[in-house]
Scaffold this active site. Structure first.
Site, PDB file in Angstrom:
ATOM      1  N   ARG A 169       0.671  -1.322   0.006  1.00  0.00           N
ATOM      2  CA  ARG A 169       0.065  -0.040  -0.025  1.00  0.00           C
ATOM      3  C   ARG A 169       0.631   1.365   0.152  1.00  0.00           C
ATOM      4  NH1 ARG A 169      -4.019  -0.401   5.113  1.00  0.00           N
ATOM      5  NH2 ARG A 169      -1.899  -0.881   5.895  1.00  0.00           N
ATOM      6  N   LYS A 195      -1.140 -18.977   5.892  1.00  0.00           N
ATOM      7  CA  LYS A 195      -1.831 -19.142   7.313  1.00  0.00           C
ATOM      8  C   LYS A 195      -2.219 -17.729   7.780  1.00  0.00           C
ATOM      9  CE  LYS A 195      -0.714 -20.375  10.691  1.00  0.00           C
ATOM     10  NZ  LYS A 195       0.338 -20.641  12.293  1.00  0.00           N
ATOM     11  N   HIS A 231       4.466 -24.114   6.608  1.00  0.00           N
ATOM     12  CA  HIS A 231       5.913 -23.936   6.398  1.00  0.00           C
ATOM     13  C   HIS A 231       6.716 -24.892   6.985  1.00  0.00           C
ATOM     14  CE1 HIS A 231       5.950 -22.073  10.402  1.00  0.00           C
ATOM     15  NE2 HIS A 231       7.443 -22.261  10.309  1.00  0.00           N
ATOM     16  N   LYS A 270      10.270 -27.828   6.358  1.00  0.00           N
ATOM     17  CA  LYS A 270      11.534 -28.310   6.911  1.00  0.00           C
ATOM     18  C   LYS A 270      12.310 -29.438   6.578  1.00  0.00           C
ATOM     19  CE  LYS A 270       9.898 -25.836  10.900  1.00  0.00           C
ATOM     20  NZ  LYS A 270      10.682 -24.737  11.462  1.00  0.00           N
ATOM     21  N   GLU A 283       8.238 -23.934  21.969  1.00  0.00           N
ATOM     22  CA  GLU A 283       8.884 -22.446  21.674  1.00  0.00           C
ATOM     23  C   GLU A 283       9.346 -21.811  23.036  1.00  0.00           C
ATOM     24  OE1 GLU A 283       7.343 -20.420  18.051  1.00  0.00           O
ATOM     25  OE2 GLU A 283       5.504 -21.092  18.922  1.00  0.00           O
ATOM     26  N   ASP A 328      -3.389 -21.899  16.127  1.00  0.00           N
ATOM     27  CA  ASP A 328      -2.107 -21.389  15.522  1.00  0.00           C
ATOM     28  C   ASP A 328      -0.997 -22.641  15.085  1.00  0.00           C
ATOM     29  OD1 ASP A 328      -0.375 -19.340  14.801  1.00  0.00           O
ATOM     30  OD2 ASP A 328       0.789 -19.635  16.610  1.00  0.00           O
ATOM     31  N   HIS A 385       0.324 -27.290  11.817  1.00  0.00           N
ATOM     32  CA  HIS A 385       1.885 -27.826  11.978  1.00  0.00           C
ATOM     33  C   HIS A 385       1.475 -29.285  12.445  1.00  0.00           C
ATOM     34  CE1 HIS A 385       2.763 -23.909  10.737  1.00  0.00           C
ATOM     35  NE2 HIS A 385       2.921 -23.200  11.790  1.00  0.00           N
ATOM     36  N   LYS A 393       4.124 -22.098  24.002  1.00  0.00           N
ATOM     37  CA  LYS A 393       4.900 -20.718  23.971  1.00  0.00           C
ATOM     38  C   LYS A 393       5.720 -20.556  25.378  1.00  0.00           C
ATOM     39  CE  LYS A 393       3.453 -18.400  19.981  1.00  0.00           C
ATOM     40  NZ  LYS A 393       4.338 -18.510  18.931  1.00  0.00           N
TER      41      LYS A 393
HETATM   42  P1  NDP Z   1       2.292  -7.321   8.476  1.00  0.00           P
HETATM   43  O1  NDP Z   1       1.115  -6.759   9.042  1.00  0.00           O
HETATM   44  O2  NDP Z   1       3.561  -7.204   9.004  1.00  0.00           O
HETATM   45  O3  NDP Z   1       2.097  -6.725   6.744  1.00  0.00           O
HETATM   46  C1  NDP Z   1       0.954  -6.671   6.114  1.00  0.00           C
HETATM   47  C2  NDP Z   1       1.393  -6.454   4.570  1.00  0.00           C
HETATM   48  O4  NDP Z   1       0.132  -6.069   3.772  1.00  0.00           O
HETATM   49  C3  NDP Z   1       2.289  -5.144   4.321  1.00  0.00           C
HETATM   50  O5  NDP Z   1       3.020  -5.373   3.236  1.00  0.00           O
HETATM   51  C4  NDP Z   1       1.091  -4.150   3.971  1.00  0.00           C
HETATM   52  O6  NDP Z   1       1.431  -2.957   3.488  1.00  0.00           O
HETATM   53  C5  NDP Z   1       0.097  -4.966   3.204  1.00  0.00           C
HETATM   54  N1  NDP Z   1      -1.261  -4.509   3.099  1.00  0.00           N
HETATM   55  C6  NDP Z   1      -2.321  -4.271   4.227  1.00  0.00           C
HETATM   56  N2  NDP Z   1      -3.149  -3.899   3.638  1.00  0.00           N
HETATM   57  C7  NDP Z   1      -3.096  -3.638   2.431  1.00  0.00           C
HETATM   58  C8  NDP Z   1      -3.829  -2.987   1.311  1.00  0.00           C
HETATM   59  N3  NDP Z   1      -5.180  -2.634   1.468  1.00  0.00           N
HETATM   60  N4  NDP Z   1      -3.414  -3.147   0.227  1.00  0.00           N
HETATM   61  C9  NDP Z   1      -2.121  -3.625  -0.258  1.00  0.00           C
HETATM   62  N5  NDP Z   1      -1.260  -3.985   0.771  1.00  0.00           N
HETATM   63  C10 NDP Z   1      -1.735  -3.980   2.041  1.00  0.00           C
HETATM   64  O7  NDP Z   1       1.587  -8.753   8.161  1.00  0.00           O
HETATM   65  P2  NDP Z   1       2.738 -10.110   8.063  1.00  0.00           P
HETATM   66  O8  NDP Z   1       3.761 -10.100   7.147  1.00  0.00           O
HETATM   67  O9  NDP Z   1       3.063 -10.495   9.586  1.00  0.00           O
HETATM   68  O10 NDP Z   1       1.727 -11.274   7.503  1.00  0.00           O
HETATM   69  C11 NDP Z   1       1.163 -11.302   6.567  1.00  0.00           C
HETATM   70  C12 NDP Z   1       0.263 -12.821   6.115  1.00  0.00           C
HETATM   71  O11 NDP Z   1       1.122 -13.815   6.480  1.00  0.00           O
HETATM   72  C13 NDP Z   1      -0.616 -12.768   7.390  1.00  0.00           C
HETATM   73  O12 NDP Z   1      -1.892 -13.457   6.688  1.00  0.00           O
HETATM   74  C14 NDP Z   1      -0.042 -13.654   8.333  1.00  0.00           C
HETATM   75  O13 NDP Z   1      -1.223 -14.100   9.050  1.00  0.00           O
HETATM   76  C15 NDP Z   1       0.694 -14.465   7.565  1.00  0.00           C
HETATM   77  N6  NDP Z   1       1.920 -15.186   8.191  1.00  0.00           N
HETATM   78  C16 NDP Z   1       2.484 -14.390   8.887  1.00  0.00           C
HETATM   79  C17 NDP Z   1       3.666 -14.740   9.741  1.00  0.00           C
HETATM   80  C18 NDP Z   1       4.774 -14.133  10.447  1.00  0.00           C
HETATM   81  O14 NDP Z   1       5.682 -14.794  11.116  1.00  0.00           O
HETATM   82  N7  NDP Z   1       4.604 -12.683  10.080  1.00  0.00           N
HETATM   83  C19 NDP Z   1       3.704 -16.250   9.816  1.00  0.00           C
HETATM   84  C20 NDP Z   1       2.884 -16.898   9.044  1.00  0.00           C
HETATM   85  C21 NDP Z   1       1.835 -16.448   8.344  1.00  0.00           C
HETATM   86  P3  NDP Z   1       1.820  -1.637   3.691  1.00  0.00           P
HETATM   87  O15 NDP Z   1       3.174  -1.939   4.623  1.00  0.00           O
HETATM   88  O16 NDP Z   1       2.099  -0.657   2.730  1.00  0.00           O
HETATM   89  O17 NDP Z   1       0.699  -1.138   4.551  1.00  0.00           O
HETATM   90  C1  BG6 Z   2       3.709 -20.034  13.049  1.00  0.00           C
HETATM   91  C2  BG6 Z   2       3.028 -19.569  14.102  1.00  0.00           C
HETATM   92  O1  BG6 Z   2       3.071 -20.568  11.802  1.00  0.00           O
HETATM   93  O2  BG6 Z   2       5.005 -20.778  13.347  1.00  0.00           O
HETATM   94  C3  BG6 Z   2       3.949 -19.027  15.276  1.00  0.00           C
HETATM   95  O3  BG6 Z   2       1.879 -18.696  13.622  1.00  0.00           O
HETATM   96  C4  BG6 Z   2       5.010 -19.977  15.614  1.00  0.00           C
HETATM   97  O4  BG6 Z   2       3.189 -18.657  16.518  1.00  0.00           O
HETATM   98  C5  BG6 Z   2       5.732 -20.295  14.294  1.00  0.00           C
HETATM   99  O5  BG6 Z   2       5.902 -19.138  16.220  1.00  0.00           O
HETATM  100  C6  BG6 Z   2       6.689 -21.303  14.636  1.00  0.00           C
HETATM  101  O6  BG6 Z   2       7.656 -21.590  13.407  1.00  0.00           O
HETATM  102  P1  BG6 Z   2       9.188 -22.034  13.623  1.00  0.00           P
HETATM  103  O7  BG6 Z   2       9.485 -22.464  12.124  1.00  0.00           O
HETATM  104  O8  BG6 Z   2       9.991 -20.918  14.236  1.00  0.00           O
HETATM  105  O9  BG6 Z   2       8.982 -23.419  14.476  1.00  0.00           O
END
Ligand code: NDP
Ligand code: BG6
Length: 494
Positions: free
Chosen positions: A51, A150, A180, A184, A218, A237, A242, A337
């Site tokens: 965004r 997810k 993911h 592994k 964890e 979660d 997993h 956790k």
């Molecule tokens: P973040 O909140 O860190 O990032 C969200 C992203 O979505 C940003 O790049 C943001 O862009 C973009 N975004 C939000 N709203 C819009 C919009 N209206 N249009 C375009 N882009 C948009 O989330 P995460 O990276 O943590 O997670 C992303 C997905 O991955 C989620 O579904 C989460 O559940 C999943 N996930 C995440 C994990 C993790 O470790 N972080 C682990 C497993 C799954 P901008 O920055 O420009 O606002």
């Molecule tokens: C993610 C969960 O899918 O797996 C987290 O949303 C968790 O809560 C993570 O911490 C664990 O992954 P890993 O690879 O570090 O064991």
């Protein structure tokens, strides 16, 4: 031993949510490592979409920062940095509105011979608008891949809803639902050990296996994801995806061949064979816990910023796969956790020998345990009972046959080999179009169909999760779950 690297075909990978936490911590570093290994071809492009108004240079600067933070310095080279940053492009798109899509279409152009993949690293409510827009613009042809992160739903009904949304626009053969854990290294080794060796398979059943323990422990807490986690909890979660996947790979029948649908058909049968756990069973078969302040840190309620929260940060379950192979062998699942250490493993505990000629001289119990360690120190150990060396009679001790992959697969110079992160393999599998390590829609739904009644029964019982010390090994009730069966958990962190 040097890992063989087979370059993939040239590709355009569009990452929606490219500025987010997942992209910075996992996706960009994984792509960097694949480029450095020679697997990502020079013509490949990674197109970030998010965004904020970053521009190409801004996105490259963000990516460079992510590499500094998440790629070990020893893995960086100037040449790889230059090539990787040159492969990055950026379009500003608000996926809920019309802005930016034309730029994306123009950037993608008409490169029919390239593999095209769209990685939805955004919140699930954006899947539908993104898919609809891609279809409308005609920029996701029938052979393009859609990668979905997810959580895949919150329960069975929402997972069905998501599957229905996705299937309106794409065939199942285009959908790559990420778990993911399947990427592994050791998890895939579990399949290799079982199905590429004749040694274990004759013993891999209820006649010879006493029980199986699957632990994903964890040391970290909810780490800034309290908002999401508090609505989710450990069952949704970790267990629904997993741990159930690990259970499936341990319990499934040998597929006829190593092909995506053959493997996923067998996993699905395992999930469907799980005995339901409902209101009558939760007290004996499940434990849920929540960490309180302790040596490992603050309480869950402080981390999640919800003083009243009843969300579980720990779950233990006694599961039973009701089929011919496993009837009578319990599968104990445990995840949490803020436990004592980060430790994930599948331990297959074989039965004691039918008759001991070494009464009083052998450790007790002395059944062999095959432990498949996912992290840390990925590898496999098989505990064996052997004679204690030296004179002085026949005394037996238990000792592990140890195959820690990084050491065993090292270059012979004492240096250990780098184990690729799960995302490295999974992203390359997407480009190759190999769905074996991705969840099929029916698998996800079956897993929810098993976990939903547990959630409902907890809800109906109205009880709070049992507290456990942060930095400990989980609630006392989890020990009792095993003790009642005359068994005990393996230590976390030893
Ligand atoms: P973040 O909140 O860190 O990032 C969200 C992203 O979505 C940003 O790049 C943001 O862009 C973009 N975004 C939000 N709203 C819009 C919009 N209206 N249009 C375009 N882009 C948009 O989330 P995460 O990276 O943590 O997670 C992303 C997905 O991955 C989620 O579904 C989460 O559940 C999943 N996930 C995440 C994990 C993790 O470790 N972080 C682990 C497993 C799954 P901008 O920055 O420009 O606002
Ligand atoms: C993610 C969960 O899918 O797996 C987290 O949303 C968790 O809560 C993570 O911490 C664990 O992954 P890993 O690879 O570090 O064991």
């Amino acid at each position: 031993m040097v890992a063989r690297t087979i370059p993939v075909d040239p590709f355009d990978l569009v990452v929606f949510g490219a500025t987010g936490d997942l992209a910075r911590r996992k996706l960009l570093p994984a792509l960097y490592q694949r480029l450095r290994a020679g697997q990502m071809p020079g013509e490949a492009r990674v197109i970030g979409a998010a965004r904020r108004d970053l521009g190409q240079d801004g996105f490259r600067a963000l990516a460079a920062e992510a590499l500094d933070q998440f790629v070990p310095t020893g893995d960086r080279t100037e040449a790889a940095d230059t090539a990787f940053l040159a492969a990055l492009h950026y379009v500003q798109v608000d996926v809920t509105g019309p802005g930016g899509w034309d730029d994306l279409r123009q950037l993608l152009g008409d490169e029919a011979e390239r593999v095209r993949a769209f990685y939805l690293s955004v919140a699930p409510e954006f899947f539908e608008p993104i898919c609809a827009r891609l279809a409308e613009l005609g920029i996701a042809p029938a052979d393009s891949r859609i990668v979905v992160e997810k959580p895949f739903g919150h329960d069975l009904a929402s997972a069905r809803g998501l599957n229905a949304q996705l299937s309106r626009h794409y065939g199942e053969d285009q959908l790559f639902r990420i778990d993911h854990y399947l990427g592994k290294e050791t998890v895939q080794n579990l399949m290799a050990i079982r199905f590429a060796n004749a040694l274990f398979e004759p013993l891999w059943n209820a006649r010879h296996v006493d029980h199986v323990q699957i632990t994903v422990a964890e040391a970290i807490g909810v780490e800034g994801r309290g908002g999401y986690y508090d609505q989710s909890g450990a069952l949704r979660d970790m267990v629904q995806n997993h741990l159930i996947q690990l259970l499936c790979l341990t319990a499934m029948e040998p597929p006829a061949q190593f092909d995506p649908d053959a493997v996923r058909d067998e996993k699905l049968k395992v999930i469907r064979a799980l005995d339901p756990i409902g209101p009558g069973e939760i007290a004996r078969h499940t434990v849920r816990g929540q960490y309180r302040a302790g040596a490992g840190g603050a309480a869950y309620t402080a981390d999640a910023a919800n003083g009243e929260s009843r969300t579980e940060s720990f779950v233990a379950i006694r599961a039973h796969v009701a089929n011919w192979r496993w009837s009578g062998t319990p599968f104990y699942l445990r995840t949490g956790k803020r436990l004592r250490a980060r430790m994930s493993e599948i331990a297959v505990a074989f039965k004691d020998p039918p008759h001991s000629i070494f009464l009083g001289r052998a450790p007790d119990p002395h059944g062999n345990v095959l432990a498949i360690r996912l992290q840390p120190d990925e590898g496999i150990t098989l505990s064996m009972t052997i004679k204690e060396p030296g004179p002085g009679g026949m005394r037996l001790i238990e000792t592990p046959l140890d195959m820690t992959f990084a050491r065993v697969m090292g270059n012979g110079d004492g240096a250990s080999v780098r184990m690729p992160d799960a995302y490295e393999r999974l992203i390359m599998d997407v480009i190759r179009g190999d769905q074996t390590l991705f969840m099929r829609g029916d698998e996800v739904e079956a897993a929810w169909a098993w976990t939903d009644p547990i959630l409902a029964a907890w809800e109906a019982a109205g009880s709070a999760p049992t507290p456990y010390d942060s930095g400990g090994s989980g609630p006392e009730d989890a020990l009792m779950l095993m003790h009642r069966d005359g068994r005990r958990w393996r230590e976390i962190g030893l």
